[in-house]
Scaffold this motif. Structure first.
Motif, short mmCIF file in Angstrom:
data_model
loop_
_atom_site.label_atom_id
_atom_site.label_comp_id
_atom_site.label_asym_id
_atom_site.label_seq_id
_atom_site.Cartn_x
_atom_site.Cartn_y
_atom_site.Cartn_z
N VAL A 18 -29.25 -29.79 -69.57
CA VAL A 18 -28.02 -29.00 -69.50
C VAL A 18 -27.41 -28.83 -70.90
CG1 VAL A 18 -27.37 -29.60 -67.14
CG2 VAL A 18 -26.80 -31.17 -69.00
N HIS A 19 -26.66 -27.75 -71.08
CA HIS A 19 -25.86 -27.55 -72.30
C HIS A 19 -24.57 -26.83 -71.92
CE1 HIS A 19 -29.31 -28.42 -74.93
NE2 HIS A 19 -30.03 -27.62 -74.16
N CYS A 38 -22.85 -25.60 -78.50
CA CYS A 38 -23.03 -26.48 -77.35
C CYS A 38 -22.02 -27.61 -77.49
CB CYS A 38 -24.45 -27.04 -77.35
SG CYS A 38 -24.67 -28.37 -76.15
N LEU A 51 -22.21 -30.57 -76.03
CA LEU A 51 -22.77 -31.92 -76.14
C LEU A 51 -22.79 -32.15 -77.64
CD1 LEU A 51 -25.68 -31.90 -73.53
CD2 LEU A 51 -23.34 -32.66 -73.27
N HIS A 58 -25.74 -32.46 -79.91
CA HIS A 58 -26.51 -31.22 -80.09
C HIS A 58 -25.84 -30.34 -81.15
CE1 HIS A 58 -28.24 -31.56 -75.71
NE2 HIS A 58 -28.49 -32.61 -76.46
N MET A 101 -26.90 -26.94 -82.93
CA MET A 101 -26.69 -25.94 -81.87
C MET A 101 -25.30 -25.33 -81.97
SD MET A 101 -27.79 -26.60 -77.92
CE MET A 101 -29.53 -26.20 -77.76
CU LIG Z 1 -26.55 -28.89 -75.89
#
Ligand SMILES: [Cu+2]
Length: 504
Positions: free
Chosen positions: A431-432, A487, A489, A492, A497
């Motif tokens: 997931v992101h 993203c 997270l 990440h 990202m």
């Molecule tokens: Cu992510």
């Protein structure tokens, strides 16, 4: 991708010498167990202007926000149309005991005002050029627009490469943009509870971690496709599984922010449905005055997401809890097991209602914005003006095959004064959550199919392989300059990202 233990990360980096010096800090960090089962702690309220400091906890070495001599980040309350003034002092140590993605953390820091429709240029919500090294300070003056949706927002640090560690350490706090009663008058009589979800770390084989795992009732350590042991549990305002005083049948207004850098909360309350008032700070009534609330059994809050709900104390006499269901983060994701977040306490002693006095915003005229279903249909027919592809490999995390560098030019330029169709595609096996600074978007299409009850958000989760169609609200002329989308997270994001956007 799995979170490596601090020990393994240190060995990989060849920092054996540092490891000895750090051992004391790590041990004391593990020893400092958050309180379990206490009444819900209440963070202090503050109005602008304020002074906030970034410090290292003298015992654990962790990064923390210090406010008026205590390491408890305040809830900042502002009205639409006000200026938010913050002096941010970076009093962290120049040499860090913590490890970030590129080696020892440098303890650089800044602030991001998540979800606010404000300028991305200095001295406002600028996470690119505003950066304070240890010993330096930043002065923020942020113009909150009169049409800022009234709801729950949050502030957290945003130094690329160090965001994850600082957020995990708890360098975050809530922002309330006042005046939500204008959309749901029933809220005027309800007690407000602010719930800030952060993390307590679990260490394998450690006795304290076993106590924490048991305290939140993690019975099944893995769920979904992720493998390995869970690395975290949720805390609420710094406590593990606190008790929230709410009498049987009493209605309260709960404002919940998921400030974890990587844990998802699929929130539900045992006894009763929750009545949703706002998502990501956006009252449902802002775009849809005829339907300002809706009932929900459970709501997924990705990292950075906010949920504002009316909760009713259990009338059946049965014990009730706020819990997170298991979240399947995909085969490459991190374990995100079901756990209890807080208990509803029908016998709990209550302090005086906090909403007896209303902010000045309550007397302001309510602002609404309307995007007709025909306009949505027209945008839907057009091809996406921009596609965000999330990919990852063993070397890092990418948007459109590009790993973020602070020196990058903007990946995309948009003209303010328009609604634009974007598509976000998750081409990975985990997931992101997609987030863009300065604006909200309408999530209206899922894998090419229209969503029947689309929602305005600023952070939305993508499952592995999923594609979402969004209508980006680039209408506001005050949002000009260079900003970012990424993203949420945060490991990440730290590993690439993220990309820049120019608002023209
Ligand atoms: Cu992510």
């Amino acid at each position: 991708m799995k979170t490596r233990s601090l020990g393994r990360a240190l060995r990989t980096l060849g920092l054996f010498a540092c490891a000895f010096a750090l051992a004391g800090e790590i041990l004391s960090a593990q020893a400092a167990l958050p309180p379990i089962g206490v009444p819900l702690p209440k963070p202090p309220d503050v109005r602008t202007p304020l002074v906030l400091s970034a410090v290292n906890d003298p015992v654990s070495g962790r990064g923390a926000f210090s406010f008026e001599g205590r390491e408890v980040p305040p809830v900042i309350r502002v009205s639409p149309g006000q200026k938010l003034r913050i002096t941010y002092l970076n009093r962290m140590r120049a040499s860090s005991g913590e490890v970030c993605v590129d080696g020892p953390c440098m303890n650089m820091s800044n602030l991001h005002f998540h979800g606010l429709h404000v300028s991305p240029e200095s001295p406002q919500d600028d996470v690119i050029s505003m950066m304070a090294m240890p010993g330096e300070s930043l002065r923020y003056t942020v113009d909150i627009p009169l049409n800022q949706p009234s709801g729950l927002y949050w502030y957290h640090t945003h130094p690329h490469g160090e965001s994850y560690q600082q957020d995990l350490d708890g360098m975050s706090g809530a922002i309330v943009v006042e005046g939500i009663e204008r959309y749901v008058p029933e809220l005027r009589g309800l007690k407000e509870q602010i719930l800030i979800l952060r993390d307590a770390e679990l260490h394998q084989g450690d006795e304290a971690s076993k106590r924490l795992t048991a305290a939140v009732d993690i019975s099944q350590t893995t769920c979904g496709e992720a493998t390995g042991d869970p690395g975290r549990i949720f805390t609420v305002n710094g406590a593990v599984r606190p008790k929230i005083a709410i009498a049987p049948g009493e209605k309260q207004f709960w404002r919940i922010v998921n400030a974890s850098p990587d844990l998802y909360a699929d929130l539900m309350i045992d006894s009763e449905d929750m009545i949703t008032v706002a998502l990501d700070g956006m009252p449902l009534g802002y775009h849809n005055p005829d339907r300002p609330t809706e009932s929900a059994q459970h709501v997924l809050l990705a990292p950075a997401g906010r949920l504002e709900v009316i909760v009713t104390g259990s009338t059946s006499g049965a014990k009730a809890s706020l819990r997170s269901l298991c979240v399947n983060t995909g085969p490459d994701g991190d374990p995100n097991p079901a756990m209890v977040i807080a208990d509803l306490d029908p016998a709990g002693r209550q302090d005086a209602p906090t909403r007896s006095k209303h902010g000045a915003a309550d007397s302001q005229k309510a602002v609404y914005r309307h995007l007709s279903s025909q306009a949505v249909k027209d945008l839907e027919k057009r091809d996406a003006a921009f596609v965000v592809n999330f990919t990852e490999d063993k070397n890092g995390f990418y948007i459109n095959n590009k790993k973020y560098q602070p020196s990058d030019d903007p990946m995309v330029t948009v003209k303010t004064g328009s609604y634009v169709h974007w598509q976000v595609v998750n081409r990975t096996h985990e997931v992101h959550p997609f987030h863009i600074h300065q604006v909200h978007f309408l999530v209206y299409g899922n894998d090419g199919t229209s969503i029947s009850n689309p929602k305005w958000m600023d952070t939305v989760n993508l499952e592995p392989g999923q594609s979402l169609d969004l209508i980006m609200d680039f209408m506001d002329p005050i949002i000009r300059g260079i900003s970012v989308f990424h993203c949420h997270l945060l490991k990440h994001e730290d590993k690439g990202m993220m990309a820049k956007i120019r608002f023209e």
